[in-house]
Design a protein around this motif. Structure first.
Motif, mmCIF file in Angstrom:
data_model
loop_
_atom_site.group_PDB
_atom_site.id
_atom_site.type_symbol
_atom_site.label_atom_id
_atom_site.label_comp_id
_atom_site.label_asym_id
_atom_site.label_seq_id
_atom_site.Cartn_x
_atom_site.Cartn_y
_atom_site.Cartn_z
ATOM 1 N N ALA A 5 -6.806 33.438 27.231
ATOM 2 C CA ALA A 5 -7.631 32.329 26.778
ATOM 3 C C ALA A 5 -7.265 31.035 27.499
ATOM 4 N N THR A 6 -8.240 30.130 27.578
ATOM 5 C CA THR A 6 -7.973 28.809 28.142
ATOM 6 C C THR A 6 -7.017 28.065 27.216
ATOM 7 N N THR A 7 -5.937 27.555 27.763
ATOM 8 C CA THR A 7 -4.936 26.836 26.986
ATOM 9 C C THR A 7 -4.698 25.488 27.634
ATOM 10 N N ARG A 8 -3.863 24.678 27.002
ATOM 11 C CA ARG A 8 -3.573 23.360 27.597
ATOM 12 C C ARG A 8 -2.928 23.509 28.973
ATOM 13 N N ASP A 20 -8.087 12.590 34.930
ATOM 14 C CA ASP A 20 -8.063 12.092 33.552
ATOM 15 C C ASP A 20 -7.957 13.229 32.543
ATOM 16 N N VAL A 21 -8.676 14.325 32.801
ATOM 17 C CA VAL A 21 -8.634 15.471 31.893
ATOM 18 C C VAL A 21 -7.274 16.155 31.968
ATOM 19 N N ALA A 22 -6.784 16.365 33.181
ATOM 20 C CA ALA A 22 -5.482 17.017 33.358
ATOM 21 C C ALA A 22 -4.374 16.188 32.729
ATOM 22 N N ARG A 23 -4.474 14.878 32.880
ATOM 23 C CA ARG A 23 -3.439 13.994 32.338
ATOM 24 C C ARG A 23 -3.396 14.057 30.819
ATOM 25 N N VAL A 24 -4.558 14.077 30.173
ATOM 26 C CA VAL A 24 -4.606 14.160 28.711
ATOM 27 C C VAL A 24 -3.944 15.452 28.226
ATOM 28 N N ALA A 25 -4.241 16.558 28.890
ATOM 29 C CA ALA A 25 -3.633 17.844 28.515
ATOM 30 C C ALA A 25 -2.126 17.804 28.703
ATOM 31 N N LEU A 26 -1.686 17.193 29.809
ATOM 32 C CA LEU A 26 -0.250 17.097 30.082
ATOM 33 C C LEU A 26 0.446 16.203 29.057
ATOM 34 N N GLU A 27 -0.191 15.083 28.714
ATOM 35 C CA GLU A 27 0.398 14.164 27.739
ATOM 36 C C GLU A 27 0.578 14.841 26.387
ATOM 37 N N GLN A 28 -0.381 15.678 26.009
ATOM 38 C CA GLN A 28 -0.274 16.389 24.731
ATOM 39 C C GLN A 28 0.896 17.363 24.745
ATOM 40 N N LEU A 29 1.049 18.099 25.839
ATOM 41 C CA LEU A 29 2.190 19.014 25.945
ATOM 42 C C LEU A 29 3.504 18.246 25.900
ATOM 43 N N CYS A 30 3.544 17.105 26.565
ATOM 44 C CA CYS A 30 4.769 16.302 26.577
ATOM 45 C C CYS A 30 5.103 15.791 25.174
ATOM 46 N N ASP A 32 4.277 17.253 22.392
ATOM 47 C CA ASP A 32 4.667 18.414 21.591
ATOM 48 C C ASP A 32 6.093 18.866 21.878
ATOM 49 N N TYR A 33 6.522 18.703 23.126
ATOM 50 C CA TYR A 33 7.819 19.249 23.518
ATOM 51 C C TYR A 33 8.828 18.175 23.915
ATOM 52 N N ARG A 34 8.748 17.061 23.232
ATOM 53 C CA ARG A 34 9.739 16.001 23.405
ATOM 54 C C ARG A 34 11.121 16.398 22.869
ATOM 55 N N PRO A 35 11.217 17.069 21.689
ATOM 56 C CA PRO A 35 12.543 17.392 21.142
ATOM 57 C C PRO A 35 13.465 18.165 22.086
ATOM 58 N N PRO A 36 12.987 19.198 22.811
ATOM 59 C CA PRO A 36 13.904 19.898 23.724
ATOM 60 C C PRO A 36 14.427 19.005 24.840
ATOM 61 N N VAL A 37 13.589 18.114 25.339
ATOM 62 C CA VAL A 37 14.039 17.196 26.392
ATOM 63 C C VAL A 37 15.112 16.264 25.845
ATOM 64 N N LEU A 38 14.883 15.739 24.661
ATOM 65 C CA LEU A 38 15.876 14.866 24.037
ATOM 66 C C LEU A 38 17.185 15.616 23.812
ATOM 67 N N ALA A 39 17.112 16.873 23.387
ATOM 68 C CA ALA A 39 18.323 17.670 23.165
ATOM 69 C C ALA A 39 19.096 17.858 24.466
ATOM 70 N N ALA A 60 7.460 9.246 31.061
ATOM 71 C CA ALA A 60 6.606 8.299 31.774
ATOM 72 C C ALA A 60 6.584 8.637 33.259
ATOM 73 N N ASP A 61 7.764 8.943 33.811
ATOM 74 C CA ASP A 61 7.867 9.301 35.218
ATOM 75 C C ASP A 61 7.161 10.625 35.500
ATOM 76 N N PHE A 62 7.351 11.587 34.597
ATOM 77 C CA PHE A 62 6.760 12.922 34.736
ATOM 78 C C PHE A 62 5.237 12.847 34.803
ATOM 79 N N ILE A 63 4.672 12.003 33.949
ATOM 80 C CA ILE A 63 3.219 11.872 33.895
ATOM 81 C C ILE A 63 2.697 11.023 35.047
ATOM 82 N N GLU A 64 3.368 9.897 35.308
ATOM 83 C CA GLU A 64 2.899 8.995 36.360
ATOM 84 C C GLU A 64 2.945 9.650 37.736
ATOM 85 N N ARG A 65 3.907 10.504 37.956
ATOM 86 C CA ARG A 65 4.023 11.172 39.252
ATOM 87 C C ARG A 65 2.991 12.292 39.415
ATOM 88 N N GLY A 66 2.230 12.550 38.352
ATOM 89 C CA GLY A 66 1.180 13.567 38.439
ATOM 90 C C GLY A 66 1.720 14.968 38.588
#
Length: 231
Positions: A5-8, A20-30, A32-39, A60-66
């Protein structure tokens, strides 16, 4: 086997030419998965405040760098891409800290010193937090389903037994409180566990690109985190 199936994650790949569409999908994943990065950052030797700041800076860097332009769900998984980018980010961060330290500025905590004396290294903490995040998302979706069915009170009581830790007396008391037969409650619990396993897979599908990658992700997370995901 049905088509994947189509997923994020796959949406990011399919919309590379629509940033713009790809960025929105990426931002949502980021998000959702902030806790593991913080850990991971915390286990790398940073204080809670510094780790929180660095986590925000990393995303911010992860998203801005595309980074969505590097996404290839057919070959990899979001978790692996995120972890690779995080390692590189912290490596650059440590290099800056060492430069400041040589100049008499910020005192950096060495990675080896930070890990010494702890039970988990950064990557194990990352994997364990990833599993807990997946489970949390799946449980929230399960709770929403029971809420829509008008069974929120029953869910809140039954979810305590989801891991199989129920004692017979406590379970019998719960059945009496809910005014259902014990066998009926056991069937409901069994179905709840089955649905939770399905929801775990649905959640992980958002971060992988194929059924094969999903199976590999489940196996790796079980081994790395020492926690149980749906079979």
């Amino acid at each position: 086997m049905p088509p994947f199936a189509t997923t994020r994650w796959s949406l990011i790949e399919s919309t590379r030419d629509v940033p713009d569409v790809a960025r929105v999908a990426l931002e949502q994943l980021c998000r959702d998965y902030r806790p593991p990065v913080l850990a991971f950052v915390r286990r790398s030797g940073y204080s809670p405040a510094d780790a929180d700041d660095l986590t925000q800076e990393f995303f911010a860097d992860f998203i801005e760098r595309g980074w969505y332009t590097h996404a290839d769900p057919a070959r990899g998984r979001f978790r692996a891409l995120l972890l690779t980018a995080l390692r590189r980010f912290l490596s650059a961060q440590r290099a800056r800290e060492h430069a400041l330290k040589r100049g008499g500025g910020l005192h950096a905590i060495e990675l080896d010193e930070a890990i010494a004396g702890t039970d988990q290294g950064p990557e194990q903490a990352f994997a364990r937090s990833w599993v807990l995040t997946v489970l949390d998302h799946a449980v929230q979706r399960l709770r929403e389903e029971w809420l829509l069915a008008g069974k929120s009170d029953q869910f809140d009581r039954l979810i305590e037994y989801i891991d199989g830790g129920a004692d017979d007396e406590g379970f019998r008391t719960l059945a009496q409180h809910l005014q259902v037969r014990r066998n009926t409650l056991s069937v409901q619990l069994h179905r709840m566990r089955q649905r939770l396993r399905e929801l775990v897979r649905i959640e992980l599908m958002q971060t992988v690109g194929s059924h094969e990658a999903l199976a590999q992700e489940l196996a790796e997370l079980r081994d790395a985190a020492g926690l149980t995901l749906g079979d």
